[in-house]
Write an enzyme that holds these catalytic residues in place. Structure first.
Site, PDB file in Angstrom:
ATOM      1  N   CYS A  79       0.899  -1.224   0.177  1.00 50.37           N
ATOM      2  CA  CYS A  79       0.152  -0.005  -0.116  1.00 50.37           C
ATOM      3  C   CYS A  79       1.138   1.200   0.048  1.00 50.37           C
ATOM      4  O   CYS A  79       1.552   1.599  -1.160  1.00 50.37           O
ATOM      5  CB  CYS A  79      -1.053  -0.076   1.234  1.00 50.37           C
ATOM      6  SG  CYS A  79      -2.314   1.234   1.051  1.00 50.37           S
ATOM      7  N   HIS A 170      -3.692  -5.124   0.764  1.00 49.48           N
ATOM      8  CA  HIS A 170      -3.225  -5.779   1.923  1.00 49.48           C
ATOM      9  C   HIS A 170      -3.345  -7.281   1.915  1.00 49.48           C
ATOM     10  O   HIS A 170      -4.292  -7.740   2.361  1.00 49.48           O
ATOM     11  CB  HIS A 170      -4.079  -4.976   3.168  1.00 49.48           C
ATOM     12  CG  HIS A 170      -3.514  -3.810   3.188  1.00 49.48           C
ATOM     13  ND1 HIS A 170      -2.463  -2.961   4.025  1.00 49.48           N
ATOM     14  CD2 HIS A 170      -4.270  -2.689   2.816  1.00 49.48           C
ATOM     15  CE1 HIS A 170      -2.619  -1.732   3.985  1.00 49.48           C
ATOM     16  NE2 HIS A 170      -3.724  -1.490   3.305  1.00 49.48           N
ATOM     17  N   GLU A 172      -1.768  -8.842   4.216  1.00 49.44           N
ATOM     18  CA  GLU A 172      -2.001  -9.574   5.417  1.00 49.44           C
ATOM     19  C   GLU A 172      -3.349  -9.649   6.171  1.00 49.44           C
ATOM     20  O   GLU A 172      -3.339 -10.275   7.342  1.00 49.44           O
ATOM     21  CB  GLU A 172      -1.165  -8.621   6.284  1.00 49.44           C
ATOM     22  CG  GLU A 172      -1.606  -7.345   6.371  1.00 49.44           C
ATOM     23  CD  GLU A 172      -1.378  -6.181   5.261  1.00 49.44           C
ATOM     24  OE1 GLU A 172      -1.336  -4.803   5.824  1.00 49.44           O
ATOM     25  OE2 GLU A 172      -1.014  -6.658   4.375  1.00 49.44           O
TER      26      GLU A 172
END
Length: 511
Positions: A79, A170, A172
Site C-alpha cells: 500500500c 493488503h 496480510e
C-alpha cells in the site's frame, strides 16, 4: 542465527498483522519505525514497507533513505510502501478520484511466482486514496483490479540484485482470501529460511538466558497469567533455583485463586513464595472510587509489598518481567508512545525502585505465540488457556469503591459464571470473560419479600489480540442458567445483565 525480516512501520493499523502472518509462516520478523532501520544488518534477509494513513503526495509525507536496503535484500512494499517506492524510484503516484476501500478482485500475471496457487480474480482488500498511475523504469505491472491499473508490480529481472515486489492491496488482512499464500510465495522468492518455531524459540531463549544471567539471581512477580507463567518457566529452565518467584494476593483476585495458582506453580517446580497482602491492599483502597486512582493505589501497594519481599533475597541482580511484543512496539511507535488510556497495573515502577537489570524472555512474542511456547514447555493447559485477567483484578470490575463485602459478592458471582463457561465448553471458545459488580442497587422480589440488592453485568468477548473485541454470542439458555444460579446463590445480588458492547468504542474492562 535465525533469518529475520524487518518491517518498517509507516503507521498502518495493519502493521502488526504483517508480522503475525510472517510469524505464522515460521519466519522471525521485527517491526521498526520507518526511520529507524537497524544498524545491525546481520541476518536481515528481507524488508517490508508497511501501509500508512499518510499520502506520499503530502508535504509531510513519511520518507526514508532507500539506499540502506534497495538492491541489497529483497523488498516488499504494501500500500503506502508500494506508493512510496513508485514515487521515489521515478514512477507516478496521483490522487484518486475516489478512495478505494474494501473488497476487490485481483487479475494477475499467472506466470509470476508470487501468484503461485493464487486463483485468478481472487478477493483482496484495498485501503488507499492514491493511485500508482505509472511504475518506475525497470519495473512491470503484474496485477490490476477493475478500478485500478496497478494493483501489483515488480522489478524486472536483472535490474536489481534482489527483487522488489509491491502490492497496492493488503495481503496480510483476512479479507485478502489468498493473502497468506502470496506472502508465502514472496518469502520463497526472497529465500528466507523458515526456522521460527516454538521449539527453536525455546532452545535459543534458554541458551541466551544462561549466557546473559550466568550465576546471578533473578526475582520475578508471577500472576497466574499466561505471560508471567511462560516467562517464569523459561527462566526456570535456564537458571533453575537462581530464579526467585513471588506471588502476591492483592485482595482482589478471583475466588480461591491465590491457593489454586500457588499449587499450579508448585507442580511446575518453581521456587515460589506466596504473600497474602490482601488486607494491606483493601485497607489502601478504602474510600477510593475513581478508576485511575484505584489502579495507582493497587500499583503503589504492589511495589511496596514486592520490594519488601525482594529485599529478603540477598544479591539479586535481575528483575524478570513478562513483557510481550505488542508492549515493545507500542513504546517505539511511529508517532512516539501512545496516549496513556490506563496506567500500567503493577510493575511499572519496580525496576527503578529495586535498582535491578531487566530480563524479558517474551519481549519478541505475540500473545498467541506465548501460548504456543507455553505448550512446548509443557505448562499445564489451565494456565496456558487462562483468560487475560487485569493486574488490578476485581478492583476494576467492582465499579466505585472496593470493599470487602463487594469483593466477596463479585468473587462468588464470577466463580459461578466461569464454572458454567468451563462446564459448557464455552470457556476455550472465547477470549475473555468476567463479572462486573455495578455501583447500583435495584428492587427485586424473592419469595414474598421485596429486595434491594446489587446488579452484576456479565462481560464476554472474542478477540485475537485484545486490541479490538466483539461481544460473544453465548446461548440464551446458558445465560439464563448462569443468571439463575447467581441470583439464587449469592445473597446480595438480585439482577444480572449481559454486556453487548464492542471494542471500540467500549473497552473490554469497564474501568
Amino acid at each position: 542465527m535465525t533469518d529475520r525480516v524487518i518491517i518498517l512501520d509507516f503507521g498502518s493499523q495493519y502493521t502488526q498483522l504483517i508480522a503475525r502472518r510472517l510469524r505464522e509462516l515460521s519466519v522471525f520478523c521485527e517491526i521498526y519505525p520507518f526511520n529507524k532501520y537497524p544498524d545491525d544488518h546481520h541476518n536481515i534477509r528481507a524488508v517490508v514497507l508497511s501501509g500508512s494513513p499518510f499520502s506520499v503526495l503530502d508535504d509531510n509525507a513519511l520518507k526514508l533513505d532507500l539506499s540502506a536496503f534497495i538492491g541489497k535484500v529483497p523488498v516488499l512494499g504494501v500500500c503506502y510502501g508500494a506508493q512510496l517506492l513508485a514515487h521515489e524510484l521515478g514512477g507516478t503516484v496521483s490522487k484518486s478520484s475516489k478512495r478505494e476501500y474494501g473488497k476487490a478482485n485481483l487479475l494477475h500475471s499467472e506466470s509470476d511466482r508470487i501468484f503461485k496457487n493464487v486463483d485468478q480474480g481472487c478477493q483482496v482488500w484495498m485501503s488507499h486514496s492514491d493511485t500508482i498511475s505509472e511504475v518506475p523504469e525497470g519495473f512491470e505491472v503484474i496485477g490490476k483490479t477493475h478500478d485500478i491499473p496497478v494493483a501489483a508490480y515488480r522489478s524486472q529481472d536483472g535490474v536489481f540484485e534482489h527483487p522488489i515486489y509491491c502490492f497496492q492491496f493488503h495481503p496480510e488482512v483476512a479479507h485478502s482470501l489468498l493473502g497468506k499464500e502470496i506472502l508465502d510465495n514472496w518469502l520463497s522468492i526472497a529465500g528466507v529460511a523458515r526456522e521460527w518455531t516454538p521449539k527453536s524459540f525455546v532452545a535459543e531463549t534458554v541458551r541466551t538466558l544462561k549466557e546473559k544471567i550466568g550465576d546471578k539471581k533473578v526475582v520475578m512477580g508471577l500472576s497466574g497469567g499466561v505471560d508471567s507463567s511462560v516467562a517464569g518457566e523459561l527462566l526456570h529452565q535456564a537458571i533453575g533455583d537462581q530464579l526467585y518467584c513471588i506471588f502476591i494476593d492483592n485482595g482482589v483476585l478471583r475466588k480461591n485463586e491465590f491457593h489454586d495458582v500457588l499449587e499450579s506453580y508448585k507442580d511446575m517446580g518453581l521456587n515460589i513464595t506466596g504473600v497474602d497482602a490482601s488486607d494491606k491492599f483493601l485497607d489502601a483502597l478504602e474510600g477510593v472510587s475513581d478508576p485511575e486512582a484505584k489502579r495507582k493505589v493497587i500499583g503503589k501497594t504492589f511495589i511496596e509489598v514486592f520490594d519488601e519481599e525482594a529485599h529478603k533475597i540477598e544479591d539479586v541482580t535481575y528483575l524478570g518481567q513478562g513483557t510481550i511484543y505488542p508492549d515493545v512496539i507500542e513504546s517505539v511507535s511511529v508517532h512516539g508512545p501512545s496516549v496513556t488510556i490506563k496506567s500500567h497495573h503493577n510493575v511499572g515502577g519496580l525496576p527503578e525502585k529495586l535498582h535491578l537489570k531487566i530480563v524479558e524472555p517474551l519481549r519478541m512474542l505475540f500473545k498467541d505465540e506465548v501460548r504456543k511456547v507455553g505448550r512446548e514447555l509443557g505448562i499445564p493447559a489451565h494456565l496456558i488457556n487462562r483468560h487475560p485477567f487485569p493486574g488490578p483484578g476485581l478492583g476494576i470490575r467492582i465499579l466505585g469503591e472496593v470493599t470487602r463485602e463487594k469483593v466477596v459478592l463479585c468473587q462468588e458471582a464470577d466463580d459461578i459464571y466461569i464454572k458454567n463457561l468451563v462446564e459448557s465448553g464455552w470457556y476455550d471458545k472465547v477470549w475473555q470473560a468476567g463479572t462486573i459488580l455495578l455501583p447500583v442497587q435495584s428492587v427485586g422480589v424473592m419469595g414474598d419479600e421485596r429486595t434491594y440488592e446489587y446488579a452484576v453485568a456479565l462481560r464476554c468477548v472474542n478477540s485475537s489480540d485484545g486490541m479490538t473485541a466483539e461481544w460473544s454470542r453465548l446461548p440464551h439458555e446458558l445465560l439464563a442458567k448462569i443468571s439463575s444460579e447467581i441470583i439464587n446463590n449469592v445473597k446480595g445480588i438480585n439482577r444480572v445483565v449481559y454486556d453487548i458492547s464492542t471494542k471500540p468504542p467500549a473497552t473490554i474492562e469497564w474501568e
